[in-house]
Design a protein around this motif. Structure first.
Motif: not given
Length: 532
Positions: A27-29, A38-42, A69-73, A243-247
């Motif tokens: 799974i790639k973001a 592309p400026i960032a990825s996860g 994958s979103y957290q990594e991005l 999507l973003d568990v960090s909030g």
């Protein structure tokens, strides 16, 4: 190239576009700025599981993969630019096409996700293909639904909605039960005139299942079809938390129609009006047609581009899985002698070795069937390697034969399009892991299909970048600007990539190889029956 300060401004202003794609093994973001680079990825690595003879991914792993994958991005954004990602202008989600995810009125998944990899719907396709007068492959969602009906599965009466993996993610993040036309064309046949499901076929299906007395009609449970650039909803507050568990991520991002990996591959290779070939776990060619094919072929599927143009799709379920397993074995061999080698060097050395082999692989014959293969009519596969006592058993021929067989089934389908139907293809745009070692996969593919194959530097970004481009197109397109025009003028701007012309010796060698491949298919058939 946009400078770092400009990228930081775009991140702060929420002028970025996010694409997340669920591939077979990763799974790639990807986050892009206003210049589309592309400026960032996860990413998140995952594998399908064979549970009760069904290839599936669990809901738990689906959500863990999306969130990771979103957290990594987001982590990549923080490390590169010192910014916490809170606003994203537009986003999109894509995934492996086809498969079956049915839900009840309380939004419960009724059976485990049945992926594209399952060849378990032959009875259904034997009915639907002649009924519709169009090839309905076993992996299509409608084939899975009708097979469940034929099986008398209890859950069918409770269905209120069914969709693909991309459609499921989009629904949970936006509340909208919609699907991009390219992905929808792998659920049910599309009428390119209306850019919607073929109404006649919808009615034929409803008549077919009428006697079962189910409380639903087909259109009631299918997602709504949208074309590239259309409004597909916004990220809800609940969706942002999913999507973003960090909030940190705020709701409100515009979300483009969810697409399948075939459509995002076309966007990522600028081939929405030509053709492309994607080669990784599976391999498929997408050829945009100027006129309909003369008849129905079991080896060729009719789908669409993300903006609804008709496409002939040749899809082989097996490509690099067996090849990767052999490379892994070579790594293990080296490590047993105390030799450490990085992955790119390992693949690059072995792939380039293939170019030293005999044109026809010296009489070596592997089959890379990890799973069933619909082009050659296999419900199950068994990876197999065979040779004659007098074959030229060298490392170069061994690697060359495994690269050849990775696209062997694809060649059988492409031969129908190019030789029998006379479809003219000026070039193919290639992307996927098969093309990662510069020049090698290109040269092999060009020899297989007899058509120039181009690969762009951005091809390695894959479908996650492709869906990010579709998200960007939705919010940044000019009035009446087509997807093709947008990609040509604003994303690729004349970049045609590096091209590999077909070599006469490679073509001749592949023809000899494919004759052996076809002639010995009974050996693979026996292996699938007797090796348990």
């Amino acid at each position: 190239m946009t400078d770092k300060n400009q990228i930081i401004k775009e991140i702060r202003a929420g002028e970025t576009s996010l694409g997340i794609e669920f591939g077979s093994t990763r799974i790639k973001a990807v986050l892009v700025g206003k210049e589309h680079a592309p400026i960032a990825s996860g990413s998140y690595e995952w594998e399908n599981q064979l549970v009760d003879s069904i290839w599936t991914y669990s809901l738990e792993d689906i959500w863990k993969g999306l969130q990771t994958s979103y957290q990594e991005l987001a982590k990549d954004v923080k490390e590169q630019y010192g910014e916490i990602l809170t606003k994203i202008g537009s986003m999109g989600f894509s995934a492996m096409m086809h498969g079956y995810m049915p839900f009840d009125e309380e939004d419960n998944l009724l059976v485990p996700f049945r992926t594209w990899r399952n060849n378990i719907t032959e009875q259904a396709t034997d009915v639907l293909t002649p009924l519709f007068g169009q090839q309905i492959p076993q992996r299509w969602s409608i084939a899975h639904l009708y097979q469940a009906i034929l099986n008398g599965e209890e859950h069918v009466k409770d269905i209120t909605f069914f969709t693909t993996l991309a459609g499921y993610i989009h629904w949970k993040l936006t509340g909208k039960k919609v699907l991009g036309v390219g992905d929808a064309s792998g659920m049910f046949p599309i009428d390119s005139e209306t850019v919607d499901y073929n109404q006649k076929m919808v009615e034929q299906f409803d008549e077919l299942k009428k006697e079962k007395g189910y409380p639903w009609k087909l259109r009631e449970i299918l997602p709504q079809v949208l074309s590239a650039g259309e409004d597909a909803g916004t990220l809800t507050e609940e969706g942002a938390k999913l999507l973003d568990v960090s909030g940190n991520l705020q709701p409100g991002s515009l979300v483009c129609p969810p697409e399948g990996d075939a459509g995002t591959g076309m966007a990522a290779t600028n081939s929405v009006r030509t053709g492309n070939v994607s080669a990784g776990t599976s391999v498929f060619a997408m050829i945009v047609l100027e006129k309909p094919l003369s008849k129905v072929y079991g080896e060729i599927d009719m789908v669409t581009t993300p903006d609804g143009m008709p496409v002939a799709m040749v899809h082989s379920q097996n490509c690099t899985s067996d090849l990767n397993a052999w490379v892994k074995l070579f790594r293990e061999n080296l490590e047993s002698f105390g030799v450490k080698v990085d992955t790119n060097t390992l693949y690059g050395t072995l792939y380039n070795k293939a170019l030293e082999g005999d044109a026809d692989c010296g009489g070596l014959l592997p089959y890379c069937y990890f799973s069933g293969e619909h082009i050659t009519h296999f419900e199950e596969g068994r990876p197999l390697f065979a040779r004659t006592p007098d074959s030229k058993f060298t490392l170069a021929n061994f690697m060359r034969s495994h690269l050849f067989t990775s696209v062997g089934a694809l060649k059988l389908g492409m031969d129908i399009l190019l030789k029998e139907e006379g479809v003219v293809v000026d070039k193919l745009l290639g992307h996927g892991g098969f093309f990662k070692t510069k020049g090698v996969g290109q040269k092999i593919m060009a020899g297989a299909v007899g058509v120039p194959v181009s690969v762009m530097e951005t091809a390695g970004e894959g479908g996650a970048w492709g869906i990010a481009l579709l998200a960007s197109y939705m919010v940044n397109k000019a009035e009446n600007e087509t997807l093709d025009d947008y990609l040509n003028s604003k994303v690729f701007a004349g970049n045609a990539g590096t091209s590999e012309e077909p070599d006469a010796k490679d073509i001749e060698g592949f023809e000899k190889f494919i004759e052996n491949y076809k002639g010995a298919i009974a050996v693979e058939k026996t292996a699938s029956e007797v090796i348990k």
